[in-house]
Scaffold this active site. Structure first.
Site, mmCIF file in Angstrom:
data_model
loop_
_atom_site.group_PDB
_atom_site.id
_atom_site.type_symbol
_atom_site.label_atom_id
_atom_site.label_comp_id
_atom_site.label_asym_id
_atom_site.label_seq_id
_atom_site.Cartn_x
_atom_site.Cartn_y
_atom_site.Cartn_z
ATOM 1 N N LEU A 15 0.849 -1.190 0.000
ATOM 2 C CA LEU A 15 0.000 0.000 0.000
ATOM 3 C C LEU A 15 0.888 1.245 0.000
ATOM 4 O O LEU A 15 1.672 1.456 0.933
ATOM 5 C CB LEU A 15 -0.932 -0.008 1.204
ATOM 6 C CG LEU A 15 -1.837 -1.246 1.344
ATOM 7 C CD1 LEU A 15 -2.840 -1.051 2.475
ATOM 8 C CD2 LEU A 15 -2.570 -1.536 0.033
ATOM 9 N N ALA A 17 -0.361 4.577 -1.381
ATOM 10 C CA ALA A 17 -1.212 5.593 -2.005
ATOM 11 C C ALA A 17 -1.339 6.870 -1.188
ATOM 12 O O ALA A 17 -1.836 7.871 -1.696
ATOM 13 C CB ALA A 17 -2.613 5.022 -2.255
ATOM 14 N N ARG A 22 1.819 15.078 6.714
ATOM 15 C CA ARG A 22 2.673 15.490 7.833
ATOM 16 C C ARG A 22 4.141 15.580 7.448
ATOM 17 O O ARG A 22 4.961 16.143 8.187
ATOM 18 C CB ARG A 22 2.487 14.529 9.011
ATOM 19 C CG ARG A 22 1.092 14.618 9.635
ATOM 20 C CD ARG A 22 0.834 13.452 10.567
ATOM 21 N NE ARG A 22 1.758 13.429 11.687
ATOM 22 C CZ ARG A 22 1.913 12.387 12.503
ATOM 23 N NH1 ARG A 22 1.199 11.277 12.311
ATOM 24 N NH2 ARG A 22 2.770 12.442 13.497
ATOM 25 N N GLN A 82 -5.538 3.901 -6.640
ATOM 26 C CA GLN A 82 -6.571 4.300 -5.685
ATOM 27 C C GLN A 82 -6.764 5.809 -5.830
ATOM 28 O O GLN A 82 -5.999 6.602 -5.284
ATOM 29 C CB GLN A 82 -6.173 3.951 -4.252
ATOM 30 C CG GLN A 82 -7.273 4.232 -3.234
ATOM 31 C CD GLN A 82 -6.820 4.055 -1.794
ATOM 32 O OE1 GLN A 82 -5.627 4.138 -1.492
ATOM 33 N NE2 GLN A 82 -7.759 3.832 -0.883
ATOM 34 N N GLY A 111 4.045 0.719 2.317
ATOM 35 C CA GLY A 111 5.221 1.350 1.723
ATOM 36 C C GLY A 111 5.955 2.291 2.640
ATOM 37 O O GLY A 111 7.089 2.679 2.343
ATOM 38 N N ASP A 112 5.347 2.677 3.768
ATOM 39 C CA ASP A 112 6.012 3.575 4.706
ATOM 40 C C ASP A 112 6.468 2.871 5.974
ATOM 41 O O ASP A 112 6.779 3.517 6.977
ATOM 42 C CB ASP A 112 5.090 4.746 5.069
ATOM 43 C CG ASP A 112 3.816 4.295 5.778
ATOM 44 O OD1 ASP A 112 3.604 3.069 5.909
ATOM 45 O OD2 ASP A 112 3.032 5.166 6.202
ATOM 46 N N ASN A 174 -1.828 -3.378 16.602
ATOM 47 C CA ASN A 174 -1.886 -3.825 15.214
ATOM 48 C C ASN A 174 -0.859 -3.081 14.370
ATOM 49 O O ASN A 174 -0.815 -1.849 14.352
ATOM 50 C CB ASN A 174 -3.300 -3.565 14.659
ATOM 51 C CG ASN A 174 -3.403 -3.914 13.188
ATOM 52 O OD1 ASN A 174 -2.837 -4.899 12.737
ATOM 53 N ND2 ASN A 174 -4.133 -3.092 12.441
ATOM 54 N N TYR A 353 39.620 12.506 -14.168
ATOM 55 C CA TYR A 353 38.247 12.127 -14.485
ATOM 56 C C TYR A 353 38.252 11.138 -15.647
ATOM 57 O O TYR A 353 38.792 11.428 -16.725
ATOM 58 C CB TYR A 353 37.405 13.345 -14.882
ATOM 59 C CG TYR A 353 36.053 12.951 -15.438
ATOM 60 C CD1 TYR A 353 35.067 12.440 -14.595
ATOM 61 C CD2 TYR A 353 35.779 13.041 -16.801
ATOM 62 C CE1 TYR A 353 33.831 12.043 -15.100
ATOM 63 C CE2 TYR A 353 34.550 12.653 -17.311
ATOM 64 C CZ TYR A 353 33.588 12.156 -16.461
ATOM 65 O OH TYR A 353 32.376 11.757 -16.953
#
Length: 451
Positions: A15, A17, A22, A82, A111-112, A174, A353
């Site tokens: 999830l 979405a 915040r 969604q 996802g968080d 939970n 380089y």
């Protein structure tokens, strides 16, 4: 290596979405970086340890950005959209068309929430229940949903807003992570209602629906630290600190020497072999592999590169994506390498380089060498053979090839191919003007006095 589940096919739903208001950011919350990679990458990596048959990411806020990021992280993952954020149950509903024909277990991740471990997910997927929920004993339960358990059975999940005072006193909370049978999910998800304090469709209500049909529901308990979710910049910073602490501890346990562990920063996918040595203030970006016995000296920044056994890098070196260092290569201070292959024994001491180049075995690259690889529109390659010697301050204007055992004179600009065994000098002839320096300085000083 974690034990793999033996439950048959698995579908993974992530999830992703939410807006994450915040965070005070235009960037979708799940795309904020942790350990050098987006938050959602951590959930995908953990879920992939289950070897899922299908992966579905639910996107909403910033969906196109999430789609692009997920496409790079996991090209096989599907995206479900969604368009309205009406709760976790509503989010999972959007995946049902993409689960058509799937038979097996479905794992729902967030996802968080980046720290749930592979062993925990394996235990959850193998739990002897039709619905398994990941819970934790919270030191401060706060506003978490509570798990209502009788004996071994989970009766229901109550959200904090809907809980009684007695239910709020329960410390078993939970995490939101859930595993259940796909057929059961399909049969119950459409029956979710939103008659609650938030007016949302809760995924957690599936437990009570399943119990009403005589299905089994159980709780698998993990450490609270695994369930840390990211909602603010402060929580993201705390998560970064936690991630780095774990990564450093794991590197040390794997036999890597860290001269000053607190100053070394890792990415999610950093891979370092045993007996490698990492100095102070080294930053590993995504996509770095360091083989056993290599040494990274202090103040280096590495990303998207491969360093073979016996190589030394730094101090103050930068390796960018596509840098491939062979065995016993030496890359010194203030050297930058991008999209280039350095074969075994190459030495690039300092102030150089190398971009879009291939350097053959045992070749020495002098200080101040630059591969001029970009013409303003296109990139071009430089090929340098084996046992070549590139003099200091050489400009190699690509496309160009310097042959085996060839040399370039210091201060040369090389625009044509150099054959094997040849010496190339591309610079203006020196002209010396006796006494001119003194006369010129005297004139300049006089001009300064006059002003």
């Amino acid at each position: 290596m974690s034990e793999q589940p033996t439950t048959g096919p698995i579908a993974l739903i992530v999830l992703a979405a939410g807006q994450g208001s915040r965070m005070q950011s235009d960037l979708p919350k799940v795309l904020h970086p942790l350990g050098g990679m987006p938050l959602v990458a951590h959930a995908l990596a953990a879920g992939r340890t289950l070897e899922p048959e299908t992966v579905i990411v639910v996107a909403g806020h910033g969906a196109e950005a999430v789609r692009r990021s997920v496409g790079k992280l996991d090209p096989e993952a599907k995206i479900a959209l969604q368009t309205e954020q009406l709760g976790t149950g509503h989010a999972v509903q959007q995946t049902i068309p993409q689960l058509e024909g799937f038979s097996g277990k479905v794992m729902v991740l967030y996802g968080d929430t980046p720290f749930i471990g592979a062993e925990t997910l394996a235990a959850l997927i193998k739990a002897p229940a039709d619905v398994a929920v990941l819970g934790f004993e919270a030191a401060d339960p706060g506003r978490y949903g509570r798990l209502i358990v009788e004996g071994d059975e989970l009766q229901r999940i109550v959200e904090y807003k809907d809980a009684t005072e007695a239910e709020r006193a329960i410390a078993l909370c939970n995490s939101g992570v859930m595993a259940l049978d796909a057929d059961l999910l399909r049969s119950l998800i459409a029956r979710l209602g939103n008659d609650n304090a938030s007016g949302e469709y809760y995924l957690t209500d599936l437990v009570a629906l399943a119990r009403a049909e005589g299905q089994r529901a159980r709780v698998v308990i993990c450490d609270e630290a695994e369930t840390l979710g990211i909602n603010t910049r402060a929580e993201l910073a705390a998560a970064e600190a936690a991630f780095q602490t774990r990564a450093r501890a794991q590197a040390l346990a794997d036999g890597v020497t860290l001269a000053d562990p607190a100053t070394v920063w890792f990415a999610l996918d950093t891979a370092i072999g045993r007996d490698a040595v990492v100095g102070q203030n080294v930053v590993f970006g995504p996509g770095v592999t360091v083989e056993s016995g290599a040494e990274i000296l202090p103040f280096c920044h590495l990303e998207g590169c491969h360093i073979s056994a016996g190589a030394t890098v730094g101090p103050f070196a930068r390796l960018r994506p596509g840098a491939e260092l062979g065995g016993d290569v030496h890359v010194g201070n203030f050297v930058e390498i991008k999209n280039s292959v350095l074969d075994e024994g190459v030495k690039v001491g300092h102030l150089t380089y190398l971009g879009d180049a291939h350097v053959g075995e045992r070749t020495n690259i002098g200080a101040g060498t630059i591969t001029c690889n970009y013409d303003g529109v296109m990139k071009h390659r430089t090929e340098i053979g084996v046992d070549a010697f590139i003099g200091s301050d050489t400009m190699l204007v690509a496309p160009v090839r310097v042959g085996d055992r060839a040399m370039t004179g210091s201060g040369s600009t090389i625009t044509d191919n150099v054959p094997d065994d040849a010496l190339a000098i591309g610079r203006a002839r020196q002209v010396t003007k006796p006494g001119l320096a003194s006369r010129l300085m005297a004139a300049l000083r006089q001009k300064k006095r006059e002003h």
